[in-house]
Design a protein around this motif. Structure first.
Motif, PDB file in Angstrom:
ATOM      1  N   GLY A   1       8.286   6.037  -0.088  1.00  0.00           N
ATOM      2  CA  GLY A   1       6.741   5.144  -0.059  1.00  0.00           C
ATOM      3  C   GLY A   1       6.088   4.012  -1.416  1.00  0.00           C
ATOM      4  O   GLY A   1       6.629   3.493  -0.983  1.00  0.00           O
TER       5      GLY A   1
ATOM      6  N   LYS B   1       9.054  11.954   0.218  1.00  0.00           N
ATOM      7  CA  LYS B   1       8.477  10.873   0.902  1.00  0.00           C
ATOM      8  C   LYS B   1       7.830  10.261   0.318  1.00  0.00           C
ATOM      9  O   LYS B   1       7.919   8.522   0.580  1.00  0.00           O
TER      10      LYS B   1
ATOM     11  N   ILE C   1       1.157  -0.931  -0.349  1.00  0.00           N
ATOM     12  CA  ILE C   1       0.090  -0.010   0.121  1.00  0.00           C
ATOM     13  C   ILE C   1       0.454   1.127   0.091  1.00  0.00           C
ATOM     14  O   ILE C   1       2.001   1.072   0.779  1.00  0.00           O
ATOM     15  N   VAL C   2       0.392   1.844  -0.869  1.00  0.00           N
ATOM     16  CA  VAL C   2       0.788   3.453  -0.621  1.00  0.00           C
ATOM     17  C   VAL C   2      -0.102   4.309  -0.089  1.00  0.00           C
ATOM     18  O   VAL C   2      -1.241   4.979  -0.362  1.00  0.00           O
ATOM     19  N   PHE C   3       0.392   5.368   0.924  1.00  0.00           N
ATOM     20  CA  PHE C   3      -0.536   5.620   2.186  1.00  0.00           C
ATOM     21  C   PHE C   3      -0.407   6.948   1.420  1.00  0.00           C
ATOM     22  O   PHE C   3      -0.060   7.847   0.757  1.00  0.00           O
ATOM     23  N   GLN C   4      -1.759   7.836   2.100  1.00  0.00           N
ATOM     24  CA  GLN C   4      -1.725   8.550   1.923  1.00  0.00           C
ATOM     25  C   GLN C   4      -0.857  10.071   2.669  1.00  0.00           C
ATOM     26  O   GLN C   4      -0.416  11.020   1.603  1.00  0.00           O
ATOM     27  N   ASN C   5      -0.761   9.507   3.571  1.00  0.00           N
ATOM     28  CA  ASN C   5       0.307  10.163   4.904  1.00  0.00           C
ATOM     29  C   ASN C   5       1.474   9.690   4.687  1.00  0.00           C
ATOM     30  O   ASN C   5       2.590  10.059   5.842  1.00  0.00           O
ATOM     31  N   PHE C   6       1.945   8.558   4.008  1.00  0.00           N
ATOM     32  CA  PHE C   6       2.941   8.188   3.589  1.00  0.00           C
ATOM     33  C   PHE C   6       3.840   6.948   4.491  1.00  0.00           C
ATOM     34  O   PHE C   6       3.818   6.072   4.025  1.00  0.00           O
ATOM     35  N   ALA C   7       3.025   7.525   5.495  1.00  0.00           N
ATOM     36  CA  ALA C   7       3.641   6.677   6.097  1.00  0.00           C
ATOM     37  C   ALA C   7       4.877   5.923   6.650  1.00  0.00           C
ATOM     38  O   ALA C   7       4.720   4.681   6.527  1.00  0.00           O
ATOM     39  N   LEU C   8       5.652   6.130   6.714  1.00  0.00           N
ATOM     40  CA  LEU C   8       6.792   5.983   6.586  1.00  0.00           C
ATOM     41  C   LEU C   8       7.180   6.351   7.802  1.00  0.00           C
ATOM     42  O   LEU C   8       7.259   6.920   8.948  1.00  0.00           O
TER      43      LEU C   8
END
Lengths: 437, 579
Positions: free
Chosen positions: A149, A145, A85-92
């Motif tokens: 992701g 960023k 999944i590539v997340f909306q708020n990156f989730a790095l």
């Protein structure tokens, strides 16, 4: 393509919450959806239509309440799907370097460190992050960023790459650039994935990138349209066909209760709206100020305007514009027809009135057309002391909406009620008071 | 440091790999050796014969050894606390059934003073190791442990609960195993909170060190060689010189620990700050820079830590592969049930026992307890009011003037780090000299121990008031009273509440050392709940101790629920400054 076997398909999956009294709040009605190889699928829908929930059920993050998700023809539980999944708020992970972030999924799969490093370097190179390996995410711009992701998602070579509004946290130019690069990687087959599933609320983005667009309706979430984008790449945003498609999607989104024939194309499939008509009128979350603003702009443009032009001119996302359109049409201030918005005589009077007249006109229209406001008004009038706690109405709303949506509905009702001087709300005591006079 | 090497200077990245020692290496190796020697010495004493009441010397020359003993005890207690906090927080965060029991329990445990644990812990330890010093030492360590573990456990628990959904989802979708999740997500996310709470906990440890190292239990006298017992012995003898030497040793150790451990650790933990954009003012520590540049540590990390991490990870990956889709085993269910039943039975028994104790109280005793509770309540209130009265204006002044903050902050920090209990003998000497008695003295001790919480929080709050609001106040020509009423007090309110909650808890806890004191060969005591607890512990009167403790814990828990929590909620909803 039709011959290809679906990578993942859902069989009547649905999501609902059961309330203590046994009431069921349906978030997503039984839905059938399949993702085929070599396809970019865009899932569009207004906020509250359960786009993200559907994505999470497909990836296995959230179990469906009923129905089943099948990967390569076997149930999800048996085969652990290879997804990203590539997340909306990156989730790095902010405490890991770019390289460590990208290596983490490989380490989880038990790949030895030398191999891991090699694969991570390669994918970082592909997405244009060469030289940033030792940087921490917080040192990077938003676009960079999200590249991390993408790298982290692609390094595991997923069967399906899921993206949850991947460009919506970026500024316009960065998003456009990243979209272009993504498409370039995809068309040149440098992207190690077999299909892409993208959730978005940006209509143009969907038409620009996707091979197939699925539009969700809400309350409960259900598939309202499912068609293929038969445009050659690279796509020209100004071409007639492109605009037609965008316009069509606008129509579907702005007229929730009407069925639409797809524009053309033999491949276009239409799925009948599953589920019943919404039981309870849903208030769109728009502010009175926004409603007046839209009407004023419409008057400036001669009282009628094409929806797509309007959004384009205002540089607004559909997710921001839609609630205002819905609110205007709920109050009978505008009529939406064939993708055009036209101001009604009532709307015109409202837009040209002064502040106090506007309030009384708004009050009139709201009490006539908005179920929730009508109910609150009547309930307050029925009480001798003209006041009720907000919990009373929360309880009513809870029977029709999920907890968050019920809260949002009440908030919007309070907003409108205060503006229309129907009632006032005391935040300290949590009580609604009828406005006298 | 600078080596006269010819040729072009190597880029700084490669400095890590450069062989050869630096100052940091010497420091690290020295520390390692000292630690090793310390543990060895301690082990020898601990495994030695049972000598519960060591003769405590008052000579300053003995101080170095005593300080080392105390330090080691603190270190062991801290490590135990950390381990316990991690396990407790983890279980509470992930098992909803356990959570419902464990979090209220934490609340209660936090409100029980150290002394109330004393008899139970000591007797158990001595029974476990009847013939060796180990029992008494472990007892002292466990006492320190009970003073510092709870807030750490709560911090870890709430950090785990606060991990953003997207990060959790990323960990799941990328199939992180339990180990990866721990070291890549859970520990890093909790690190900052754990570090700050560790500092608070260790400070609490110093505060109660005197109690933990030297106490009477019924007819038995316990003294362990250490800084705390040195101070107490000196105080009992009224030896001012020795007290001052002891104070000096304690303050220097605390300042050293701050510089050598906490500052570097805060610097290191800064990278775990959960922020998407780089902050402007990162903390600095020269020691941290030195340590980071140390080739020895780099070598250790490369040769030992990293491979070890790989091995552990590989193990977990293998395990995850063999793991069948988890089905809750019937055994686990049974064990869970049994545990729950046992716990309920224990709780019921305890309740019954306490109830019987209360029922058995006669009029005089009940009156004693009531009067004591009232007296201590008054003292706590006085300490809070006095503390707030000076800390609010001072904190606002410091917080709103960067220039003043630069001067005042370090001074305040050192002043706050001195454990009030160590200062107490000096204060008592002074108060007795001026005629003030033990009726007032406890307030001074409570104040000394807790005013800093209020001050630090008010400073933070005043610093956080947005400058546009201050400018608005200036533009509208607010008078002084309006400025305080409309801007400053609402602005610092959430911080003030946080400070007051901590201070109030601390003050109740301090009452046990403040209201009952061995001084110049006499036992000074005054009416109060704290002195009831201390006297009961001293006399080995367990029933009395139990009752007083239950009353104290109940009061603290009830005030938390009925007063502080609503205020807290008000602060969160109405007085939060959103940007």
């Amino acid at each position: 393509m039709a011959a290809a076997e679906a990578i993942v398909e859902t069989r009547e999956i649905e999501k609902y919450y059961v309330q203590p009294e046994g009431n069921r709040i349906e978030v997503i009605a039984p839905t059938n959806l399949a993702i085929y190889p070599e396809q970019i699928l865009a899932l569009l829908g207004p906020s509250g239509s359960g786009k993200s929930t559907l994505l999470r059920m497909l990836t296995g993050l959230v179990p469906p309440s009923a129905g089943e998700v099948r990967w390569h023809r076997s149930p999800q539980a048996e085969e652990q799907a290879n997804v990203s999944i590539v997340f909306q708020n990156f989730a790095l992970f902010p405490w890991l370097t770019v390289l460590e972030n990208v290596e983490a999924p490989l380490a989880a799969r038990g790949i030895a460190d030398v191999d891991r490093r090699k694969r991570a370097f390669k994918i970082l190179d592909t997405v244009g992050l060469d030289g940033f390996e030792t940087a921490f995410p917080k040192e990077l711009s938003g676009g960079m960023k999200q590249r991390v992701g993408f790298a982290r998602a692609l390094v595991v070579e997923p069967d399906v790459l899921f993206m949850d509004e991947p460009f919506s946290a970026l500024d316009v130019l960065t998003a456009e650039n990243l979209r272009g690069e993504l498409l370039e990687l995809w068309t040149s087959r440098k992207m190690p994935t077999r299909a892409i599933f993208m959730v978005t609320h940006n209509i143009e983005e969907a038409v620009l990138l996707a091979d197939r667009v699925v539009v969700l309706g809400r309350n409960p979430g259900r598939i309202r349209a499912d068609f293929e984008v038969d445009l050659p790449r690279p796509r020209d945003r100004k071409s007639r066909r492109f605009l037609e498609l965008v316009d069509h999607i606008y129509k579907v989104l702005t007229q929730p209760d009407v069925e639409h024939a797809p524009p053309t194309g033999p491949a276009a499939r239409q799925q009948a709206a599953a589920g019943q008509a919404p039981a309870y009128q849903m208030m769109p979350h728009a502010r009175p100020g926004g409603i007046a603003g839209l009407l004023e702009i419409l008057i400036d443009r001669g009282g009628k305007e094409d929806l797509y032009n309007l959004a384009d001119e205002l540089a607004m996302e559909v997710s921001d514009l839609l609630p205002i359109i819905e609110a205007c049409s709920l109050l009978h201030f505008i009529r939406v027809q064939e993708g055009d918005v036209e101001i009604t005589p009532e709307g015109k009077v409202f837009a040209e009135a002064d502040i106090l007249t506007r309030k009384s006109l708004f009050r009139e229209a709201a009490l006539q057309h908005v179920t929730l406001l009508k109910q609150i008004y009547n309930a307050l009038r029925a009480k001798a002391d003209r006041t009720l706690p907000d919990d009373f109405f929360s309880d009513i709303l809870d029977e029709h909406f999920s907890a968050e949506e019920a809260e949002a509905q009440l908030q919007t009702a309070i907003h409108w009620g205060r503006y229309a001087e129907v009632f006032d709300y005391d935040a300290k005591t949590g009580r609604l008071h009828l406005t006298e006079g | 440091m600078i080596q006269p090497t010819p040729g072009p200077a190597a880029p700084s990245i490669f400095e890590q790999r450069r062989p050869g020692a630096s100052w940091a290496d010497l420091l690290i190796i020295g520390l390692g050796l000292a630690l090793f020697y310390g543990v060895l010495t301690l082990a020898r004493t601990w495994l030695g014969p049972f000598t519960p009441a060591a003769a405590i010397s008052e000579r300053p020359s003995a101080l170095a050894g005593y300080t080392a003993y105390s330090l080691l005890r603190m270190a062991v207690a801290y490590v135990l606390s950390l381990a316990f906090a991690l396990v407790y927080g983890y279980v509470a965060a992930y098992y909803p059934k356990a959570e419902r029991l464990m979090i209220p329990l934490l609340d209660i445990m936090q409100s029980i003073p150290v002394l109330s644990f004393l008899p139970g812990v000591m007797l158990a330890m001595i029974a476990l190791f009847p013939h060796s010093q180990l029992g008494v030492e472990l007892g002292a360590i466990l006492l320190i442990f009970t003073g510092q573990v709870w807030n750490m456990a709560f911090s870890f628990y709430s950090s785990l609960k606060a991990i953003p959904t997207e990060l959790r989802e990323a960990a799941r979708i990328y199939r992180f195993n339990a180990w990866q999740r721990l070291v890549r997500l859970e520990l890093p996310f909790s690190a900052l909170g754990l570090v700050w709470n560790s500092m608070v906990s260790v400070a609490t440890g110093w505060f109660f060190l005197m109690v933990c190292e030297m106490f009477v239990l019924g007819k038995r006298d316990f003294r362990l060689a250490g800084l705390g017992s040195f101070l107490q012995t000196a105080a009992s003898a009224g030896d001012t010189t020795a007290i001052l030497w002891g104070l000096l040793a304690m303050v220097s150790v605390i300042v050293l620990i701050d510089q050598l451990i906490w500052r570097p650790v805060i610097c290191w933990a800064d990278k775990f700050k959960f922020e998407q954009i780089e902050g402007t003012d990162a903390p600095h520590s020269a020691v941290f820079d030195l340590v980071q540049r140390s080739p020895t540590l780099a070598w250790l990390r490369q040769k030992a830590l990293t491979p070890l991490g790989e091995r552990v990870n590989a193990h977990f990956v293998r395990r995850a592969r063999h793991e069948r889709p988890r089905q809750s085993s019937r055994w686990a269910g049974w064990v869970g049930w049994l545990l729950a039943v046992a716990m309920l039975a224990a709780a019921a028994y305890a309740l019954l026992h306490v109830g019987m104790q209360f029922a058995a109280l006669d009029r005089r005793e009940s009156l004693d307890i009531l009067r004591g509770t009232g007296a201590t309540l008054l003292r706590v209130l006085c300490a809070l009011i006095i503390g707030a009265a000076w800390a609010i204006p001072a904190g606002v002044a410091i917080g709103s003037s960067p220039r003043l903050a630069r001067i005042a902050q370090p001074i305040v920090q050192i002043a706050a780090s001195v454990p009030a209990t160590a200062l107490f003998p000096v204060v008592l000497l002074f108060l007795i000299g001026t005629g003030g008695g033990l009726g007032v003295a406890p307030i001074v001790l409570m104040l000394l121990g807790t005013q800093w919480y209020i001050l630090f929080n008010v400073i933070a709050g005043a610093m956080g008031i947005p400058s546009d609001l201050k400018e608005a106040a200036r533009v509208f020509r607010f008078r002084r009273s309006e400025r305080w009423r409309l801007l400053i007090l609402p602005g610092i309110f959430p911080f003030l509440i946080t400070g007051m909650v901590t201070a109030a808890g601390g003050a109740w806890n301090a009452s046990i050392v403040a209201e009952y004191f061995h001084f110049k060969g006499r036992t000074l005591q005054t009416t109060g709940l704290g002195s009831l607890i201390s006297a009961a512990a001293d006399a080995g009167n367990f029933d009395r101790l139990l009752i007083a403790t239950v009353v104290l814990a109940t009061i603290v828990v009830i005030t938390n629920r009925l007063i502080w929590r609503p205020l807290y909620r008000l602060a969160e909803t109405r007085y939060r400054l959103e940007t």
